[in-house]
Scaffold this motif. Structure first.
Motif, PDB file in Angstrom:
ATOM      1  N   VAL A 208       0.860  -1.180   0.000  1.00 49.62           N
ATOM      2  CA  VAL A 208       0.000   0.000   0.000  1.00 49.62           C
ATOM      3  C   VAL A 208       0.897   1.230   0.000  1.00 49.62           C
ATOM      4  O   VAL A 208       1.847   1.319   0.802  1.00 49.62           O
ATOM      5  CB  VAL A 208      -0.937   0.027   1.227  1.00 49.62           C
ATOM      6  CG1 VAL A 208      -1.779   1.298   1.219  1.00 49.62           C
ATOM      7  CG2 VAL A 208      -1.827  -1.207   1.255  1.00 49.62           C
ATOM      8  N   TYR A 210       0.837   5.596  -0.135  1.00 49.11           N
ATOM      9  CA  TYR A 210       0.056   6.838  -0.024  1.00 49.11           C
ATOM     10  C   TYR A 210       1.022   8.017   0.046  1.00 49.11           C
ATOM     11  O   TYR A 210       2.027   7.972   0.765  1.00 49.11           O
ATOM     12  CB  TYR A 210      -0.820   6.832   1.230  1.00 49.11           C
ATOM     13  CG  TYR A 210      -1.519   8.159   1.466  1.00 49.11           C
ATOM     14  CD1 TYR A 210      -2.742   8.434   0.868  1.00 49.11           C
ATOM     15  CD2 TYR A 210      -0.937   9.132   2.276  1.00 49.11           C
ATOM     16  CE1 TYR A 210      -3.381   9.650   1.068  1.00 49.11           C
ATOM     17  CE2 TYR A 210      -1.567  10.359   2.480  1.00 49.11           C
ATOM     18  CZ  TYR A 210      -2.781  10.611   1.873  1.00 49.11           C
ATOM     19  OH  TYR A 210      -3.405  11.822   2.062  1.00 49.11           O
ATOM     20  N   ASP A 212       0.831  12.534  -0.192  1.00 49.20           N
ATOM     21  CA  ASP A 212       0.067  13.767  -0.372  1.00 49.20           C
ATOM     22  C   ASP A 212       1.060  14.924  -0.343  1.00 49.20           C
ATOM     23  O   ASP A 212       1.920  14.994   0.539  1.00 49.20           O
ATOM     24  CB  ASP A 212      -0.944  13.916   0.773  1.00 49.20           C
ATOM     25  CG  ASP A 212      -1.973  15.008   0.496  1.00 49.20           C
ATOM     26  OD1 ASP A 212      -1.784  15.767  -0.473  1.00 49.20           O
ATOM     27  OD2 ASP A 212      -2.959  15.104   1.245  1.00 49.20           O
ATOM     28  N   ARG A 223      -2.534  13.805  -4.605  1.00 49.22           N
ATOM     29  CA  ARG A 223      -2.698  12.734  -3.623  1.00 49.22           C
ATOM     30  C   ARG A 223      -2.755  11.419  -4.396  1.00 49.22           C
ATOM     31  O   ARG A 223      -3.616  11.218  -5.255  1.00 49.22           O
ATOM     32  CB  ARG A 223      -3.965  12.907  -2.786  1.00 49.22           C
ATOM     33  CG  ARG A 223      -4.105  11.837  -1.707  1.00 49.22           C
ATOM     34  CD  ARG A 223      -5.260  12.103  -0.746  1.00 49.22           C
ATOM     35  NE  ARG A 223      -6.553  11.989  -1.412  1.00 49.22           N
ATOM     36  CZ  ARG A 223      -7.333  13.026  -1.714  1.00 49.22           C
ATOM     37  NH1 ARG A 223      -6.929  14.259  -1.440  1.00 49.22           N
ATOM     38  NH2 ARG A 223      -8.497  12.844  -2.299  1.00 49.22           N
ATOM     39  N   THR A 224      -1.809  10.523  -4.092  1.00 53.44           N
ATOM     40  CA  THR A 224      -1.685   9.265  -4.825  1.00 53.44           C
ATOM     41  C   THR A 224      -1.814   8.090  -3.868  1.00 53.44           C
ATOM     42  O   THR A 224      -1.197   8.072  -2.798  1.00 53.44           O
ATOM     43  CB  THR A 224      -0.318   9.187  -5.541  1.00 53.44           C
ATOM     44  OG1 THR A 224      -0.189  10.279  -6.445  1.00 53.44           O
ATOM     45  CG2 THR A 224      -0.184   7.874  -6.313  1.00 53.44           C
ATOM     46  N   GLN A 225      -2.629   7.115  -4.267  1.00 50.41           N
ATOM     47  CA  GLN A 225      -2.789   5.876  -3.515  1.00 50.41           C
ATOM     48  C   GLN A 225      -2.661   4.694  -4.482  1.00 50.41           C
ATOM     49  O   GLN A 225      -3.265   4.696  -5.551  1.00 50.41           O
ATOM     50  CB  GLN A 225      -4.146   5.823  -2.827  1.00 50.41           C
ATOM     51  CG  GLN A 225      -4.383   6.967  -1.850  1.00 50.41           C
ATOM     52  CD  GLN A 225      -5.814   6.983  -1.344  1.00 50.41           C
ATOM     53  OE1 GLN A 225      -6.192   6.162  -0.515  1.00 50.41           O
ATOM     54  NE2 GLN A 225      -6.606   7.900  -1.853  1.00 50.41           N
ATOM     55  N   TYR A 227      -2.694   0.351  -4.362  1.00 46.41           N
ATOM     56  CA  TYR A 227      -2.905  -0.892  -3.616  1.00 46.41           C
ATOM     57  C   TYR A 227      -2.501  -2.038  -4.548  1.00 46.41           C
ATOM     58  O   TYR A 227      -3.100  -2.221  -5.608  1.00 46.41           O
ATOM     59  CB  TYR A 227      -4.361  -1.032  -3.192  1.00 46.41           C
ATOM     60  CG  TYR A 227      -4.885   0.167  -2.437  1.00 46.41           C
ATOM     61  CD1 TYR A 227      -4.785   0.241  -1.048  1.00 46.41           C
ATOM     62  CD2 TYR A 227      -5.483   1.234  -3.116  1.00 46.41           C
ATOM     63  CE1 TYR A 227      -5.257   1.345  -0.352  1.00 46.41           C
ATOM     64  CE2 TYR A 227      -5.952   2.343  -2.428  1.00 46.41           C
ATOM     65  CZ  TYR A 227      -5.840   2.395  -1.052  1.00 46.41           C
ATOM     66  OH  TYR A 227      -6.308   3.492  -0.369  1.00 46.41           O
TER      67      TYR A 227
END
Length: 718
Positions: A208, A210, A212, A223-225, A227
């Motif tokens: 994962v 994340y 920002d 903002r990058t996520q 999974y």
């Protein structure tokens, strides 16, 4: 500099390297374990070695695994260690390491003089970063860049080359990695990755990511996520890998165009100027499912296959610059007209590829035969509406924006005179690509010869208008390698490529249908692994000719059917020289350097200037000289490494003919490693240079390079 001159220089260089002292082969290189023997056991910092630190020993993007010294193609590899040491987050952070590559726009690059935008993942089509998003590196093990036309192996594509991102897969060796980052521009983020064996045969991986942060331009942030999950099942003589990845990226104050410049390439205003309102955005949602299979059927026959599904949607609302003007009559351009755009791009794609490699020895001859096939289909949907404002403030239209005193918030998209979204025009496109290929490699003593051919069938359709176009293509490739010594080889490569014309240009009303654009390369060079592998290099010269480039018909609309015609007449020729070096200067000092000379010019047109110039002019965004380097020096007694890099890009011309000034920027990293801990201090644009990373068109300006930024990253392995 003519191609003959470049070729002569390359030949001389090959001769010099071929005659380097034979004693270089006998120079001993201490292994990592030897150099660490006298260090305390709790120090884990790696003693530098070119072939283990920043190099990959086997190249995969040629579809037959091969050592770099024995490859007929030029393939440059950026591995995980270099990505980590440079603190790279996305692909744009890595271009300096690849000779002949510089930024064009967004996810696009200039590669050997030509614009290139398509990316492959694990050898398959299906780029999850639709449209205007740059590939992120969180789940990337390494990036391989195959230079020049690759039509025989990969089908339709640009002649400058292609990126192939190799993703991370599960490992039976247990490891948990946690990472935390904090930096300037409000940057904060973290990641966790875990891999290990679940049973004797099954391994798993999960990750994962994340992050920002604010972007340098006003109103802009990201903002990058990500999974990422995978399972692998070990067969008796093979493996099955299943992967699932979700990409979520929210960009505020986007899509980002450039900053206006004058014709000499000087910014007309602050590099942080943004044409977007704070409410503007670009959101990407992309899902990838992938299955891969490889198996050793017999000692001489290996097969592999991959299936990839991608569903992506990119939603945007932004203000597009539509022209500069002088608002107060003082003779100075000071304001930009703006246009509001509400757009949605979506697409679902399937990609499949399968290969079989058969190896056999016939007397004194070793033979490897590759047979493969691939298939790709994509349904794309574009929905959008544009509303242009004027030079004065109007409540239901986008207001103009000052370059020097921008007032944001005066305009409100919710008050714009827009139709219902259900009434927006829709463009549908269906793409189908099918290919089959065969490649044979023969080795006799120190000589390696390869030759191959590929058959492609492609079909494009616009279901909305009913327009469609289909065709077939044969592409060829041939090459050879001669191993002058165990540590020196010379190579020659000839290959072809093609790209179908856009379906919107194939209508009979526009003069279509048109044959694809075509590319052809001739390349030769020398590669070395001198001093026991401590000095690795690749030097080559090449010529690429691209033909059948579409241009507007000088006669306009000779058929008087209301649609201006095109002519497939344009030709662009790229000639150049590239040199890449990786070296262990001392046991603790490693360096990489990449230099490229390129001369890309228009060599034929239809009597118009639509190729961004006339015959003899340089092609847009194609720098003549580029140079990048990265060097790392470590002090094992301190568990510390110091690293610094530089990136130089020569003068270019934008698509509007405006000068894009040359630039030189430096970056630096300070790395500390002890036991399972790793801390890195990273500074980008060390001296805070103001520069344009690339040019575009005059009304949108040049893309500004980022100002100085700093971040600290802390990593822990468990």
């Amino acid at each position: 500099m003519s191609f003959k001159t470049i070729l002569a220089a390359g030949t001389i260089l090959a001769g010099l390297l071929a005659n380097a002292p034979v004693l270089a082969q006998e120079t001993p290189v201490a292994s990592t374990s030897d150099t660490m023997a006298n260090e305390p056991e709790d120090r884990i910092i790696i003693t530098g070695r070119a072939r283990t630190l920043y190099r990959t020993q086997i190249l995969e993007s040629g579809k037959m695994p091969v050592e770099p010294l024995l490859s007929t193609q030029t393939i440059q590899v950026i591995n995980e260690q270099l990505i980590e040491d440079q603190g790279a987050r996305d692909a744009a952070d890595l271009y300096r390491n690849i000779s002949g590559v510089s930024l064009y726009s967004y996810a696009g690059v200039t590669a050997r003089g030509f614009r290139q935008e398509e990316n492959f993942f694990d050898g398959l089509r299906g780029d999850p970063y639709a449209g205007f998003s740059v590939p992120q590196l969180f789940n990337v093990q390494r990036m391989e860049y195959l230079k020049g036309p690759a039509g025989m192996l990969y089908g339709p594509g640009a002649p400058g080359g292609l990126f192939n991102y190799i993703t991370k897969t599960p490992s039976p060796d247990q490891d948990i990695e946690t990472r935390f980052v904090v930096g300037t521009e409000g940057r904060i983020g973290g990641a966790i990755e875990a891999t290990g064996a679940l049973t004797d045969r099954i391994s798993a991986r999960g990750g994962v990511f994340y992050e920002d942060r604010n972007l340098p331009r006003r109103n802009a942030d990201t903002r990058t996520q990500i999974y990422d999950f995978g399972l692998s099942y070990q067969l008796e003589r093979g493996e099955v890998i299943l992967q699932a990845t979700q990409y979520d990226q929210d960009l505020g104050g986007n899509r980002l165009r450039g900053v206006p410049t004058d014709d000499l390439g000087n910014f007309l205003t602050d590099r942080r100027w943004n044409h977007n309102e704070a409410s503007d955005f670009l959101d990407l949602r992309s899902t990838v499912l992938q299955a891969r299979f490889n198996y050793q059927l017999t000692p001489s026959l290996h097969v592999d296959a991959g299936l990839r599904w991608n569903d992506a949607e990119e939603t945007q609302q932004y203000h597009e610059p539509r022209g500069l003007f002088d608002s107060d009559g003082d003779g100075v351009v000071d304001t930009s007209i703006r246009e509001f755009r509400d757009q949605v791009r979506s697409g679902e794609s399937w990609s499949f590829g399968a290969n079989a490699i058969w190896e056999r020895r016939f007397g004194q001859m070793d033979n490897r035969l590759l047979v493969g096939t691939d298939w790709y289909t994509r349904d794309a949907n574009f929905t959008g509406f544009s509303l242009r404002g004027g030079r004065t403030n109007t409540p239901d239209l986008p207001t103009p924006l000052s370059l020097f005193d921008p007032q944001y918030g005066i305009t409100d998209p919710s008050t714009y005179n827009l139709p219902d979204r259900a009434d927006y025009p829709v463009t549908l496109t269906r793409t189908d690509r099918t290919g089959a290929y065969v490649l044979d490699e023969v080795t006799v003593g120190n000589l390696i010869l390869v030759g191959g051919a590929r058959f492609d069938r492609f079909e494009d359709e616009d279901p909305g208008t009913g327009d469609s176009f289909s065709d077939e293509r044969l592409t060829w490739r041939a090459g050879g390698v001669y191993r002058v010594r165990n540590d020196v080889s010379v190579f020659l490569n000839w290959a072809e490529s093609f790209e179908p014309q856009d379906i919107g240009s194939q209508t009979v009303l526009a003069g279509g249908p048109f044959d694809p654009t075509e590319g052809e390369i001739i390349e030769g060079g020398v590669r070395t692994e001198l001093f026991g592998g401590r000095l690795q290099s690749s030097a080559s010269v090449y010529q690429i000719v691209r033909t059948n480039v579409l241009q507007p018909d000088p006669a306009g609309d000779p058929g008087n059917d209301g649609v201006d015609d095109f002519i497939a007449f344009g030709e662009v020729t790229s000639e150049g020289f590239e040199l890449d070096v990786t070296a262990d200067i001392t046991p603790n000092w490693v360096a990489t350097a990449s230099y490229a000379y390129n001369d890309t010019r228009i060599t034929a047109d239809a009597g118009t200037s639509t190729l961004n110039g006339a015959v003899g002019d340089r092609f847009s965004n194609a720098p003549e000289n580029t140079f990048g380097f990265w060097t790392r020096y470590q002090v094992p007694a301190w568990n510390t490494a110091f690293a610094v890099g530089g990136d130089y890009v020569d003068v270019r011309l934008s698509r509007s003919g405006q000068k894009v000034r040359d630039y030189l920027v430096f970056d630096a990293s300070l790395i500390y490693e002890l036991d399972q801990w790793r801390a890195m201090l990273r500074v980008d644009n060390l001296f805070d240079e103001t520069y344009a990373a690339s040019g575009f068109i005059d009304r949108t300006g040049h893309f500004p390079g980022a100002p100085r930024s700093v971040f600290v990253e802390l990593t822990r392995h468990w």
